[in-house]
Design an enzyme around this catalytic site. Structure first.
Site, mmCIF file in Angstrom:
data_model
loop_
_atom_site.group_PDB
_atom_site.id
_atom_site.type_symbol
_atom_site.label_atom_id
_atom_site.label_comp_id
_atom_site.label_asym_id
_atom_site.label_seq_id
_atom_site.Cartn_x
_atom_site.Cartn_y
_atom_site.Cartn_z
ATOM 1 N N TYR A 156 36.747 83.776 31.026
ATOM 2 C CA TYR A 156 35.463 84.358 30.517
ATOM 3 C C TYR A 156 35.822 84.831 28.895
ATOM 4 O O TYR A 156 35.378 84.421 27.733
ATOM 5 C CB TYR A 156 35.113 86.004 30.881
ATOM 6 C CG TYR A 156 34.304 86.424 30.235
ATOM 7 C CD1 TYR A 156 32.755 85.991 30.354
ATOM 8 C CD2 TYR A 156 34.382 87.782 29.429
ATOM 9 C CE1 TYR A 156 31.661 86.787 29.757
ATOM 10 C CE2 TYR A 156 33.367 88.407 28.771
ATOM 11 C CZ TYR A 156 31.900 87.812 28.748
ATOM 12 O OH TYR A 156 31.189 88.667 28.172
ATOM 13 N N GLU A 157 37.339 85.318 28.536
ATOM 14 C CA GLU A 157 37.546 85.679 27.268
ATOM 15 C C GLU A 157 37.970 84.363 26.566
ATOM 16 O O GLU A 157 37.679 84.176 25.142
ATOM 17 C CB GLU A 157 38.984 86.536 27.372
ATOM 18 C CG GLU A 157 38.806 87.841 27.859
ATOM 19 C CD GLU A 157 40.117 88.637 28.193
ATOM 20 O OE1 GLU A 157 41.149 87.952 27.897
ATOM 21 O OE2 GLU A 157 40.227 89.887 28.483
ATOM 22 N N LEU A 158 38.494 83.408 27.144
ATOM 23 C CA LEU A 158 38.788 82.120 26.695
ATOM 24 C C LEU A 158 37.510 81.276 25.950
ATOM 25 O O LEU A 158 37.644 80.839 24.967
ATOM 26 C CB LEU A 158 39.726 81.289 27.545
ATOM 27 C CG LEU A 158 40.135 79.902 26.538
ATOM 28 C CD1 LEU A 158 41.128 80.142 25.665
ATOM 29 C CD2 LEU A 158 41.031 78.987 27.768
#
Length: 294
Positions: free
Chosen positions: A223-225
């Site tokens: 999700y962060e990436l």
């Protein structure tokens, strides 16, 4: 059948061939030993040897010859078995090579499929972002809000890597005056994880992605990436990868895009050295921006 099956067969045959080689050596030693005894017995028969003793020695020689013939038959049988085993091994070696080529081709196709899917996903995200930017005036400033102080860097990592590397890197960056978004520092008890991560992503100029075996298995890291890739589409170069206890092939399997980027690696650099490199990067960018304004 797969390559492991054929490799196991080859390993088994190699052991059997080696065992046969040992048995052949034993029979050859018996043959040589009996031949030497025949020679020594023949030398012991002289003109002074009595007829009865000579007969006994001749019977001994006859027995030795029988032992030699028996050893030769066993050795020939063992050599035939060994030749058969080597023939089987050669066949399995061909099958193994063929299977390896087939598996390599399959793996390449799967990697290409994964890369195509990833590129399609990035394309879809780009299209979605562009549509959002064009349809909503306020969304144009989604990643350029200035109502709150921005962070120099967002640290995307797997929790298993906090000790000893990630926390050491965060401390090294803070010691050099870098403002860091780091979950331990920026998420308080009761906060929404997703809301705080979104806020950190939006307010960070760069994103350091610590790629490890733990990272590529996580959901939150994905999700962060994706959030960092979205920011990069609007702000330019943002993602700075660090390889931590991971191979190039593992990175390639996870993300061909990240594998193609220059990365720092903990295999040859300390946390302090990486922090120094980051400071040099943001300082050079600041100098470039100042030169452009002039």
């Amino acid at each position: 059948m797969n390559s492991s099956y054929y490799q196991n067969k080859i390993n088994q045959l190699d052991k059997e061939i080696a065992d046969l080689e040992t048995k052949i050596a034993v029979e050859s030693k018996i043959e040589a030993d009996k031949s030497m005894r025949i020679l020594n017995t023949q030398k012991s028969i002289t003109k002074f040897t009595s007829a009865s003793t000579a007969q006994i020695k001749m019977r001994q020689i006859e027995g030795y010859n029988k032992d030699i013939a028996k050893a030769q038959r066993k050795r020939a049988d063992l050599q035939k078995k060994q030749a058969d085993k080597r023939s089987q091994r050669a066949k399995y070696a061909i099958d193994l090579q063929r299977e390896i080529e087939k598996e390599n081709k399959k793996n390449l196709l799967e990697q290409k499929k994964m890369q195509d899917m990833y590129e399609q996903k990035v394309e879809a995200l780009t299209k979605s972002l562009n549509e959002a930017l064009s349809s909503s005036p306020s969304s144009a400033n989604l990643y350029n809000q200035t109502d709150e102080s921005e962070y120099d860097v967002f640290i995307s990592h797997a929790s298993e890597d906090k000790e000893p590397f990630v926390e050491e890197l965060v401390q090294a960056l803070k010691d050099r005056g870098v403002s860091v978004w780091y979950d331990t520092l920026n998420i308080s008890w009761g906060d929404s994880l997703r809301t705080q991560i979104d806020k950190g992503l939006k307010k960070s100029t760069y994103g350091i992605v610590i790629l490890s075996e733990n990272y590529i298995k996580k959901g939150w890291t994905q999700y962060e990436l994706e959030g960092l890739f979205n920011i990069e589409m609007t702000k330019g170069k943002t993602i700075l990868p660090i390889w931590h206890n991971i191979t190039k092939q593992q990175v390639m399997d996870f993300s061909a895009t990240l594998a193609g980027r220059k990365a720092l690696t903990t295999a040859i650099m300390t946390a302090n050295e990486i922090a120094d490199t980051f400071v040099k990067l943001i300082n050079s960018r600041s100098d470039d921006k100042a030169d452009n304004r002039e």
